[in-house]
Motif scaffolding. Structure first.
Motif, PDB file in Angstrom:
ATOM      1  N   THR A 108     -55.154 -64.973  84.923  1.00 50.98           N
ATOM      2  CA  THR A 108     -55.579 -64.957  83.836  1.00 50.98           C
ATOM      3  C   THR A 108     -56.908 -65.907  83.485  1.00 50.98           C
ATOM      4  O   THR A 108     -56.853 -66.691  84.027  1.00 50.98           O
ATOM      5  N   ASP A 109     -57.842 -65.410  82.868  1.00 54.75           N
ATOM      6  CA  ASP A 109     -59.054 -66.309  82.495  1.00 54.75           C
ATOM      7  C   ASP A 109     -58.651 -67.090  80.999  1.00 54.75           C
ATOM      8  O   ASP A 109     -59.307 -68.083  80.969  1.00 54.75           O
ATOM      9  N   ASP A 110     -57.528 -67.074  80.663  1.00 57.78           N
ATOM     10  CA  ASP A 110     -56.934 -67.959  79.373  1.00 57.78           C
ATOM     11  C   ASP A 110     -56.375 -69.152  79.838  1.00 57.78           C
ATOM     12  O   ASP A 110     -55.870 -69.234  80.826  1.00 57.78           O
ATOM     13  N   SER A 111     -56.518 -70.118  79.107  1.00 56.94           N
ATOM     14  CA  SER A 111     -55.811 -71.449  79.425  1.00 56.94           C
ATOM     15  C   SER A 111     -54.233 -71.493  79.196  1.00 56.94           C
ATOM     16  O   SER A 111     -54.098 -70.625  78.194  1.00 56.94           O
ATOM     17  N   LEU A 112     -53.552 -72.141  79.866  1.00 59.13           N
ATOM     18  CA  LEU A 112     -52.126 -71.965  79.881  1.00 59.13           C
ATOM     19  C   LEU A 112     -52.065 -73.140  78.515  1.00 59.13           C
ATOM     20  O   LEU A 112     -52.399 -73.975  78.478  1.00 59.13           O
ATOM     21  N   PRO A 113     -50.680 -72.846  77.730  1.00 59.73           N
ATOM     22  CA  PRO A 113     -50.424 -73.700  76.651  1.00 59.73           C
ATOM     23  C   PRO A 113     -50.057 -75.143  77.269  1.00 59.73           C
ATOM     24  O   PRO A 113     -49.560 -75.123  78.420  1.00 59.73           O
ATOM     25  N   GLY A 140     -46.262 -79.013  82.467  1.00 62.09           N
ATOM     26  CA  GLY A 140     -45.215 -79.911  83.433  1.00 62.09           C
ATOM     27  C   GLY A 140     -44.724 -79.047  84.410  1.00 62.09           C
ATOM     28  O   GLY A 140     -43.810 -79.600  85.252  1.00 62.09           O
ATOM     29  N   GLN A 141     -44.760 -77.684  84.047  1.00 64.71           N
ATOM     30  CA  GLN A 141     -44.303 -77.052  85.084  1.00 64.71           C
ATOM     31  C   GLN A 141     -45.205 -76.576  86.605  1.00 64.71           C
ATOM     32  O   GLN A 141     -46.413 -77.012  86.301  1.00 64.71           O
ATOM     33  N   GLU A 142     -44.574 -76.264  87.409  1.00 65.97           N
ATOM     34  CA  GLU A 142     -45.254 -75.946  88.881  1.00 65.97           C
ATOM     35  C   GLU A 142     -45.950 -74.553  88.652  1.00 65.97           C
ATOM     36  O   GLU A 142     -44.986 -73.486  88.952  1.00 65.97           O
ATOM     37  N   VAL A 143     -47.135 -74.493  88.232  1.00 64.80           N
ATOM     38  CA  VAL A 143     -47.829 -73.150  88.020  1.00 64.80           C
ATOM     39  C   VAL A 143     -49.176 -73.259  88.570  1.00 64.80           C
ATOM     40  O   VAL A 143     -49.954 -74.094  88.578  1.00 64.80           O
ATOM     41  N   LEU A 144     -49.267 -72.017  89.611  1.00 57.67           N
ATOM     42  CA  LEU A 144     -50.616 -71.920  89.908  1.00 57.67           C
ATOM     43  C   LEU A 144     -51.538 -71.038  89.220  1.00 57.67           C
ATOM     44  O   LEU A 144     -51.004 -69.760  88.909  1.00 57.67           O
ATOM     45  N   SER A 145     -52.507 -71.347  88.486  1.00 58.40           N
ATOM     46  CA  SER A 145     -53.030 -70.527  87.829  1.00 58.40           C
ATOM     47  C   SER A 145     -54.476 -70.061  88.149  1.00 58.40           C
ATOM     48  O   SER A 145     -55.203 -70.939  88.801  1.00 58.40           O
ATOM     49  N   VAL A 146     -54.735 -68.726  88.228  1.00 52.01           N
ATOM     50  CA  VAL A 146     -55.896 -68.048  88.943  1.00 52.01           C
ATOM     51  C   VAL A 146     -56.658 -67.490  88.249  1.00 52.01           C
ATOM     52  O   VAL A 146     -56.231 -66.594  87.427  1.00 52.01           O
ATOM     53  N   VAL A 191     -45.169 -63.496  88.441  1.00 57.90           N
ATOM     54  CA  VAL A 191     -46.578 -63.407  87.979  1.00 57.90           C
ATOM     55  C   VAL A 191     -46.891 -63.005  86.565  1.00 57.90           C
ATOM     56  O   VAL A 191     -46.154 -62.137  86.015  1.00 57.90           O
ATOM     57  N   LEU A 192     -47.609 -63.846  85.869  1.00 50.61           N
ATOM     58  CA  LEU A 192     -47.839 -63.717  84.412  1.00 50.61           C
ATOM     59  C   LEU A 192     -49.157 -63.560  83.986  1.00 50.61           C
ATOM     60  O   LEU A 192     -50.026 -64.147  84.576  1.00 50.61           O
ATOM     61  N   THR A 193     -49.793 -62.473  83.098  1.00 48.70           N
ATOM     62  CA  THR A 193     -51.076 -62.190  82.857  1.00 48.70           C
ATOM     63  C   THR A 193     -51.299 -62.535  81.514  1.00 48.70           C
ATOM     64  O   THR A 193     -52.680 -62.218  81.006  1.00 48.70           O
ATOM     65  N   ASP A 194     -50.240 -62.650  80.824  1.00 43.93           N
ATOM     66  CA  ASP A 194     -50.438 -62.928  79.365  1.00 43.93           C
ATOM     67  C   ASP A 194     -49.987 -64.385  78.891  1.00 43.93           C
ATOM     68  O   ASP A 194     -48.680 -64.408  78.739  1.00 43.93           O
ATOM     69  N   VAL A 195     -50.900 -65.142  78.552  1.00 46.08           N
ATOM     70  CA  VAL A 195     -50.402 -66.705  78.349  1.00 46.08           C
ATOM     71  C   VAL A 195     -49.598 -66.465  76.985  1.00 46.08           C
ATOM     72  O   VAL A 195     -48.900 -67.489  76.584  1.00 46.08           O
ATOM     73  N   GLY A 196     -49.763 -65.480  75.989  1.00 47.07           N
ATOM     74  CA  GLY A 196     -49.030 -65.433  74.756  1.00 47.07           C
ATOM     75  C   GLY A 196     -47.450 -65.147  75.349  1.00 47.07           C
ATOM     76  O   GLY A 196     -46.697 -65.470  74.420  1.00 47.07           O
ATOM     77  N   GLN A 197     -47.229 -64.807  76.689  1.00 46.97           N
ATOM     78  CA  GLN A 197     -45.625 -65.123  76.964  1.00 46.97           C
ATOM     79  C   GLN A 197     -45.447 -66.128  77.777  1.00 46.97           C
ATOM     80  O   GLN A 197     -44.417 -66.202  78.914  1.00 46.97           O
ATOM     81  N   ALA A 198     -46.180 -67.329  77.668  1.00 44.04           N
ATOM     82  CA  ALA A 198     -46.200 -68.603  78.662  1.00 44.04           C
ATOM     83  C   ALA A 198     -44.550 -69.040  78.507  1.00 44.04           C
ATOM     84  O   ALA A 198     -43.948 -69.775  79.395  1.00 44.04           O
ATOM     85  N   THR A 199     -43.894 -68.697  77.369  1.00 45.78           N
ATOM     86  CA  THR A 199     -42.432 -69.379  77.207  1.00 45.78           C
ATOM     87  C   THR A 199     -41.729 -68.635  78.232  1.00 45.78           C
ATOM     88  O   THR A 199     -40.622 -69.529  78.568  1.00 45.78           O
ATOM     89  N   SER A 200     -42.074 -67.744  78.878  1.00 45.90           N
ATOM     90  CA  SER A 200     -41.248 -67.106  79.824  1.00 45.90           C
ATOM     91  C   SER A 200     -41.222 -68.100  81.394  1.00 45.90           C
ATOM     92  O   SER A 200     -40.377 -67.808  82.217  1.00 45.90           O
TER      93      SER A 200
END
Length: 106
Positions: free
Chosen positions: A74-79, A84-90, A48-57
């Protein structure tokens, strides 16, 4: 069930995940490869990631464990490079942390 959590827990998602049965390891700083490995990403069920600034993880976690389920709460958009990754964004404005935890545990 093992989850790794990275970012700020402003919506108390860690506690909700623990309440539904997850053993949660929080990455205290940057979720880079060494931190993810130390947190047990090789055997994790959930990242689980809440900081899109760490999206490289995200691609790093998927490289280390192709079966790990990735959720961005997060309410921020992913880069775009993560698209292309399987990511569920909520978005927390749409689903509260208790509901998200229950759905992830189901």
């Amino acid at each position: 069930m093992h989850a790794i959590f990275a970012g700020v827990d402003e919506h108390e998602l860690v506690g909700e995940l623990e309440a539904v049965g997850y053993d949660v390891t929080v990455v205290p700083d940057v979720a880079n490869r060494p931190a993810l490995e130390e947190a047990g990403v090789h055997d994790a069920d959930l990242f689980v990631l809440t900081d899109v600034g760490q999206a490289t993880s995200i691609p790093v976690a998927k490289d280390l464990n192709e079966d790990v389920r990735v959720v961005c709460y997060t309410d921020d958009s992913l880069p775009e490079f993560v698209s292309g990754q399987e990511v569920l964004s909520v978005d927390p404005a749409l689903l509260d942390s208790a509901t998200v935890a229950e759905e992830l545990a189901a």
